[in-house]
Structures are given as C-alpha cells and as structure tokens.
Design a protein around this motif. Structure first.
Motif, PDB file in Angstrom:
ATOM      1  N   SER A   1       0.823  -1.212   0.000  1.00 60.04           N
ATOM      2  CA  SER A   1       0.000   0.000   0.000  1.00 60.04           C
ATOM      3  C   SER A   1       0.852   1.255   0.000  1.00 60.04           C
ATOM      4  O   SER A   1       0.476   2.270  -0.599  1.00 60.04           O
ATOM      5  CB  SER A   1      -0.925  -0.002   1.224  1.00 60.04           C
ATOM      6  N   GLU A   2       2.000   1.205   0.671  1.00 58.20           N
ATOM      7  CA  GLU A   2       2.841   2.397   0.756  1.00 58.20           C
ATOM      8  C   GLU A   2       3.697   2.591  -0.486  1.00 58.20           C
ATOM      9  O   GLU A   2       3.739   3.693  -1.053  1.00 58.20           O
ATOM     10  CB  GLU A   2       3.748   2.303   1.985  1.00 58.20           C
ATOM     11  N   TYR A   3       4.379   1.540  -0.925  1.00 54.36           N
ATOM     12  CA  TYR A   3       5.355   1.697  -1.999  1.00 54.36           C
ATOM     13  C   TYR A   3       4.732   1.632  -3.389  1.00 54.36           C
ATOM     14  O   TYR A   3       5.375   2.032  -4.363  1.00 54.36           O
ATOM     15  CB  TYR A   3       6.442   0.633  -1.868  1.00 54.36           C
ATOM     16  N   CYS A   4       3.505   1.136  -3.468  1.00 54.91           N
ATOM     17  CA  CYS A   4       2.802   1.146  -4.752  1.00 54.91           C
ATOM     18  C   CYS A   4       1.338   1.493  -4.498  1.00 54.91           C
ATOM     19  O   CYS A   4       0.444   0.644  -4.642  1.00 54.91           O
ATOM     20  CB  CYS A   4       2.927  -0.204  -5.454  1.00 54.91           C
ATOM     21  N   PRO A   5       1.062   2.728  -4.091  1.00 54.08           N
ATOM     22  CA  PRO A   5      -0.319   3.103  -3.762  1.00 54.08           C
ATOM     23  C   PRO A   5      -1.223   3.040  -4.987  1.00 54.08           C
ATOM     24  O   PRO A   5      -0.854   3.466  -6.078  1.00 54.08           O
ATOM     25  CB  PRO A   5      -0.177   4.539  -3.239  1.00 54.08           C
ATOM     26  N   GLY A   6      -2.398   2.480  -4.768  1.00 60.32           N
ATOM     27  CA  GLY A   6      -3.365   2.370  -5.847  1.00 60.32           C
ATOM     28  C   GLY A   6      -3.302   1.076  -6.617  1.00 60.32           C
ATOM     29  O   GLY A   6      -4.167   0.836  -7.468  1.00 60.32           O
ATOM     30  N   TYR A   7      -2.305   0.222  -6.342  1.00 57.84           N
ATOM     31  CA  TYR A   7      -2.205  -1.029  -7.095  1.00 57.84           C
ATOM     32  C   TYR A   7      -3.304  -2.007  -6.688  1.00 57.84           C
ATOM     33  O   TYR A   7      -3.948  -2.629  -7.537  1.00 57.84           O
ATOM     34  CB  TYR A   7      -0.829  -1.657  -6.879  1.00 57.84           C
ATOM     35  N   VAL A   8      -3.534  -2.163  -5.389  1.00 50.79           N
ATOM     36  CA  VAL A   8      -4.532  -3.106  -4.884  1.00 50.79           C
ATOM     37  C   VAL A   8      -5.793  -2.333  -4.525  1.00 50.79           C
ATOM     38  O   VAL A   8      -5.734  -1.295  -3.856  1.00 50.79           O
ATOM     39  CB  VAL A   8      -4.010  -3.873  -3.652  1.00 50.79           C
ATOM     40  N   ASP A   9      -6.924  -2.847  -4.948  1.00 52.31           N
ATOM     41  CA  ASP A   9      -8.212  -2.271  -4.577  1.00 52.31           C
ATOM     42  C   ASP A   9      -8.657  -2.927  -3.265  1.00 52.31           C
ATOM     43  O   ASP A   9      -9.169  -4.048  -3.253  1.00 52.31           O
ATOM     44  CB  ASP A   9      -9.244  -2.509  -5.683  1.00 52.31           C
ATOM     45  N   TRP A  10      -8.451  -2.199  -2.161  1.00 53.31           N
ATOM     46  CA  TRP A  10      -8.753  -2.760  -0.843  1.00 53.31           C
ATOM     47  C   TRP A  10     -10.207  -2.579  -0.441  1.00 53.31           C
ATOM     48  O   TRP A  10     -10.606  -3.079   0.617  1.00 53.31           O
ATOM     49  CB  TRP A  10      -7.867  -2.094   0.218  1.00 53.31           C
ATOM     50  N   ILE A  11     -11.005  -1.892  -1.226  1.00 56.88           N
ATOM     51  CA  ILE A  11     -12.369  -1.557  -0.808  1.00 56.88           C
ATOM     52  C   ILE A  11     -13.204  -2.804  -0.508  1.00 56.88           C
ATOM     53  O   ILE A  11     -13.867  -2.871   0.534  1.00 56.88           O
ATOM     54  CB  ILE A  11     -13.044  -0.669  -1.873  1.00 56.88           C
ATOM     55  N   PRO A  12     -13.206  -3.849  -1.339  1.00 55.96           N
ATOM     56  CA  PRO A  12     -14.003  -5.040  -0.985  1.00 55.96           C
ATOM     57  C   PRO A  12     -13.467  -5.794   0.228  1.00 55.96           C
ATOM     58  O   PRO A  12     -14.181  -6.637   0.787  1.00 55.96           O
ATOM     59  CB  PRO A  12     -13.916  -5.910  -2.251  1.00 55.96           C
ATOM     60  N   LYS A  13     -12.248  -5.509   0.647  1.00 56.21           N
ATOM     61  CA  LYS A  13     -11.614  -6.246   1.737  1.00 56.21           C
ATOM     62  C   LYS A  13     -11.575  -5.458   3.041  1.00 56.21           C
ATOM     63  O   LYS A  13     -10.973  -5.916   4.021  1.00 56.21           O
ATOM     64  CB  LYS A  13     -10.183  -6.632   1.337  1.00 56.21           C
ATOM     65  N   HIS A  14     -12.171  -4.285   3.084  1.00 53.99           N
ATOM     66  CA  HIS A  14     -12.070  -3.435   4.267  1.00 53.99           C
ATOM     67  C   HIS A  14     -12.668  -4.085   5.509  1.00 53.99           C
ATOM     68  O   HIS A  14     -12.116  -3.965   6.612  1.00 53.99           O
ATOM     69  CB  HIS A  14     -12.750  -2.087   3.999  1.00 53.99           C
ATOM     70  N   SER A  15     -13.785  -4.760   5.379  1.00 54.52           N
ATOM     71  CA  SER A  15     -14.424  -5.370   6.553  1.00 54.52           C
ATOM     72  C   SER A  15     -13.513  -6.412   7.189  1.00 54.52           C
ATOM     73  O   SER A  15     -13.374  -6.480   8.423  1.00 54.52           O
ATOM     74  CB  SER A  15     -15.758  -6.007   6.155  1.00 54.52           C
ATOM     75  N   ILE A  16     -12.867  -7.221   6.370  1.00 49.72           N
ATOM     76  CA  ILE A  16     -11.961  -8.252   6.893  1.00 49.72           C
ATOM     77  C   ILE A  16     -10.730  -7.615   7.527  1.00 49.72           C
ATOM     78  O   ILE A  16     -10.289  -8.000   8.617  1.00 49.72           O
ATOM     79  CB  ILE A  16     -11.556  -9.215   5.763  1.00 49.72           C
ATOM     80  N   ILE A  17     -10.180  -6.614   6.866  1.00 46.12           N
ATOM     81  CA  ILE A  17      -8.944  -5.988   7.350  1.00 46.12           C
ATOM     82  C   ILE A  17      -9.160  -5.335   8.710  1.00 46.12           C
ATOM     83  O   ILE A  17      -8.413  -5.579   9.672  1.00 46.12           O
ATOM     84  CB  ILE A  17      -8.439  -4.958   6.325  1.00 46.12           C
ATOM     85  N   PHE A  18     -10.192  -4.516   8.831  1.00 44.50           N
ATOM     86  CA  PHE A  18     -10.401  -3.781  10.077  1.00 44.50           C
ATOM     87  C   PHE A  18     -10.867  -4.709  11.198  1.00 44.50           C
ATOM     88  O   PHE A  18     -10.572  -4.451  12.368  1.00 44.50           O
ATOM     89  CB  PHE A  18     -11.400  -2.650   9.849  1.00 44.50           C
ATOM     90  N   SER A  19     -11.571  -5.768  10.868  1.00 44.65           N
ATOM     91  CA  SER A  19     -11.957  -6.732  11.905  1.00 44.65           C
ATOM     92  C   SER A  19     -10.736  -7.434  12.478  1.00 44.65           C
ATOM     93  O   SER A  19     -10.618  -7.625  13.698  1.00 44.65           O
ATOM     94  CB  SER A  19     -12.933  -7.759  11.326  1.00 44.65           C
ATOM     95  N   LYS A  20      -9.810  -7.819  11.619  1.00 42.41           N
ATOM     96  CA  LYS A  20      -8.597  -8.479  12.096  1.00 42.41           C
ATOM     97  C   LYS A  20      -7.708  -7.514  12.883  1.00 42.41           C
ATOM     98  O   LYS A  20      -7.062  -7.910  13.865  1.00 42.41           O
ATOM     99  CB  LYS A  20      -7.831  -9.077  10.913  1.00 42.41           C
ATOM    100  N   LEU A  21      -7.661  -6.261  12.456  1.00 41.66           N
ATOM    101  CA  LEU A  21      -6.876  -5.284  13.210  1.00 41.66           C
ATOM    102  C   LEU A  21      -7.453  -5.062  14.603  1.00 41.66           C
ATOM    103  O   LEU A  21      -6.713  -4.896  15.579  1.00 41.66           O
ATOM    104  CB  LEU A  21      -6.825  -3.958  12.445  1.00 41.66           C
TER     105      LEU A  21
END
Length: 371
Positions: free
Chosen positions: A43-63
């Motif tokens: 996300s930092e070194y290649c911003p915009g490469y991965v579309d994280w929008i469909p994965k936001h629920s999983i990411i923030f739940s795990k965090l």
C-alpha cells in the motif's frame, strides 16, 4: 516498482494466494502480522495497485482483534493477542488506504476508533491502554509522514497518484475522528508522553480543530483542586502545542473550525483586571514586533474588532494569558509541576515569542559597571 512491473513479475504472482491464507485463518496466527507488514508495504510503496475496498471489513476486523481487547471486566478476550506488536504496520496499512473518491476506508476507520474509544477512558485503564496509545501514535505519525511526502518533499510528490492524494477535508476528517480518543488518553493514569506527542502532530495537521480543544482543558486545570494530576497532564499537552498556538494569527480561512467552549480571556480579565491590562500591553508589543514597525491606531482597532467579531478568533492571544497563569502556577512544593511550568515558560514561550526592541548583549555588563 510501478503498477505495470507488479503486474508482470511482482505482487500479481503471489498476492491472491497470500490473501487467501490471511483471510482463511480466523484466529490470529504467529505469521499473520508478517503478512500484514507485506500488505502495508504494498500500500505504501505502490499506492493504488490493490483495490482494498471489498476487503475493508476483513482488514479492520482483524486489526481490532489483534489489539487483544477484553470485555466483561477482562473475562472475555476478543482475539488471542498473538498479533500484538504489529500496531505500526496496521496503522501504516490504514493510512495508505485513505484517500480517493471512495470514503470506505474512512468510514471503517471511524468505526474502529469508536470501538476502542471507551477503552481509552481513564476509568477503563488497563493492560490494553499502552497498546491503544501506540496504535494511535503510529496512525498519526504515518499520516504526518504521508502528508509530508505528498505536499512538502519534491522528490516524493508524484509518488501517490493524483486521484488518491489526501485533500484538506480528508485530513480534517482524520483529525476529527481521532481527537476524542486522544483527549481521553491524555488524562490516563498510565502516564506516558504518547498522548501529548499525538496532540502535537494533530495540531500541526489541523490547528483550528485541535487547539481550541486543548485550551478548553488547560484553563480549568489551573483552578482544579480535586484532580491534582490534571494540571500536570494539561501542561504536558500545552508544551507540545505551543508552536502552532503562537503561529495562529487568525488570518487563514478554514471552512470548518472549532471554538472554545467559553471566552476564557474575558473571564480571566474580569478576575484580575490589573494583570490583564499588563498582559494586553505585552501583547501589543509582541504584535508590533511581528509587524516589524509601530502599527497605526487603526491597525490596533482592527485587531480588537477581529477579536470581538463572530467567527474564528486568533488563538495566539491565549499564549500571553496562559503565560500569566503559568507564572501563578509555580509551586516550589511540587517539583513535577514546577519543572513543567518552567519548561513551558522558557523552552516554549521565550524561545518563540519575539521581543520588542534591539538586542544589546553588553547591557548587563554596563549595568554592573554602573552599579
């Protein structure tokens, strides 16, 4: 690597498989934090490469589960805590998902902060307090770093695509989301310098939102007799935000800004008229030095009208009033409060407030010879 290079011989070769393992494990594993660092680096070194929008629920739940928060007075733990220690990579991941026309990451961040806000209240201090403070500090540090990369450093201005760069409203929204939680943690019984440092960075990001909040809890702490530790923690926060406080001259326009809950300067003026008259005279000297010349009478009048006019008032006037309060707060019986008061007075005020009149280094020696 660019997006085209990642598509050819980079993350496109292993991202789907790595995400499958990250999503498959329901309970935190020992390797989950390592995968999290890899994703945050993408996300930092290649911003915009991965579309994280469909994965936001999983990411923030795990965090959220990685923070090892407990409910029912520690009887039930959310997650096993094996992902602890990855707060910095999680914060970095969140910050670099922000931006762009879609506000999904911002909405999920708001929900995450609301979930942990009650755990930062001084009444709920525990083993999780330091972890949450470290997470907030990592969030703010990474946000300051990203803003600097996008707007200050010429070498990295074009690293982030234009459609993904942070706008002023998005930065203000980020500060607004974090400010209540940081204010709670500032008065935590777990005494660390993290909350004051967080307020310092937030004050540089959005001074019009943070400074009135700090002023509102600094003034009452001078007269508080039931919570003696409140003054110490308030002075620590004041010491960190002195620079943006003195810089705020009220000339910059902000569409959204916070106001102080009460007119503290008028209240202090009514309590001690003689002292406030001396402070107003000192304030006029400071303003003259900032203008590099003696201002005409209409300039002083315009400053008074600007102060009394509805809207956003200059906050640098509070610096002089708080200086008088700090002198009154000096207590030789309390070493901690005494050291903090001198730290704010000498290191923060005298080094930054301009002094009217020419500098004469031999003035002291001449006075000694005359005596």
């Amino acid at each position: 690597m660019t997006i085209e290079e990642h598509q050819e011989y980079g993350a496109a070769l292993w991202f789907d498989e790595l995400w499958y393992f990250y999503d498959f494990v329901e309970i935190n594993g020992s390797w989950e934090s390592r995968i999290q660092r890899i994703f945050s680096a993408i996300s930092e070194y290649c911003p915009g490469y991965v579309d994280w929008i469909p994965k936001h629920s999983i990411i923030f739940s795990k965090l959220l589960r990685a923070m090892d928060l407990s409910v029912r007075d520690g009887k039930v733990s959310v997650g096993d805590g094996s992902g602890m220690g990855s707060e910095s990579s999680g914060a970095e991941w969140i910050v670099w998902m922000l931006g762009g026309p879609n506000d999904s990451a911002e909405r999920h961040l708001c929900r995450l902060i609301r979930c942990i806000e009650s755990f930062l209240h001084p009444l709920h201090d525990g083993g999780h307090t330091l972890t949450l403070q470290l997470f907030l500090a990592a969030l703010v540090n990474e946000m300051v770093r990203r803003v600097r990369m996008e707007r200050v450093r010429n070498k990295t201005k074009h690293k982030v695509p234009k459609w993904m760069r942070l706008t002023d409203s998005q930065i203000e929204s980020f500060v607004t989301i974090l400010l209540p939680s940081v204010t709670y943690s500032a008065f935590s019984t777990v005494e660390t310098s993290l909350p004051s440092n967080i307020l310092r960075f937030l004050a540089f990001l959005a001074p019009h939102l943070v400074l009135p909040q700090v002023i509102d809890f600094v003034y009452p702490s001078f007269s508080n007799t039931t919570e003696p530790n409140r003054l110490k923690q308030s002075l620590e926060c004041l010491a960190e935000v002195c620079v943006p406080l003195i810089r705020d001259d009220g000339k910059r326009f902000y569409a959204n800004f916070n106001k102080c809950s009460r007119n503290w300067i008028n209240e202090m003026r009514n309590d001690n008229m003689d002292s406030m008259e001396a402070l107003m005279f000192t304030e006029s000297l400071v303003l003259r030095k900032m203008w590099n010349s003696r201002p005409p009478k209409e300039s002083i009048r315009s400053v008074q009208l600007q102060r009394n006019a509805p809207g956003r008032e200059p906050l640098r006037y509070h610096a002089i009033v708080l200086l008088d309060c700090l002198v009154s707060a000096i207590d030789i019986n309390d070493i901690v409060k005494l050291s903090l008061a001198f730290r704010v007075i000498y290191q923060k005020y005298f080094d930054r407030l301009p002094i009217n009149g020419p500098y004469e280094p031999n003035l002291i020696f001449r006075s000694k010879r005359t005596a």
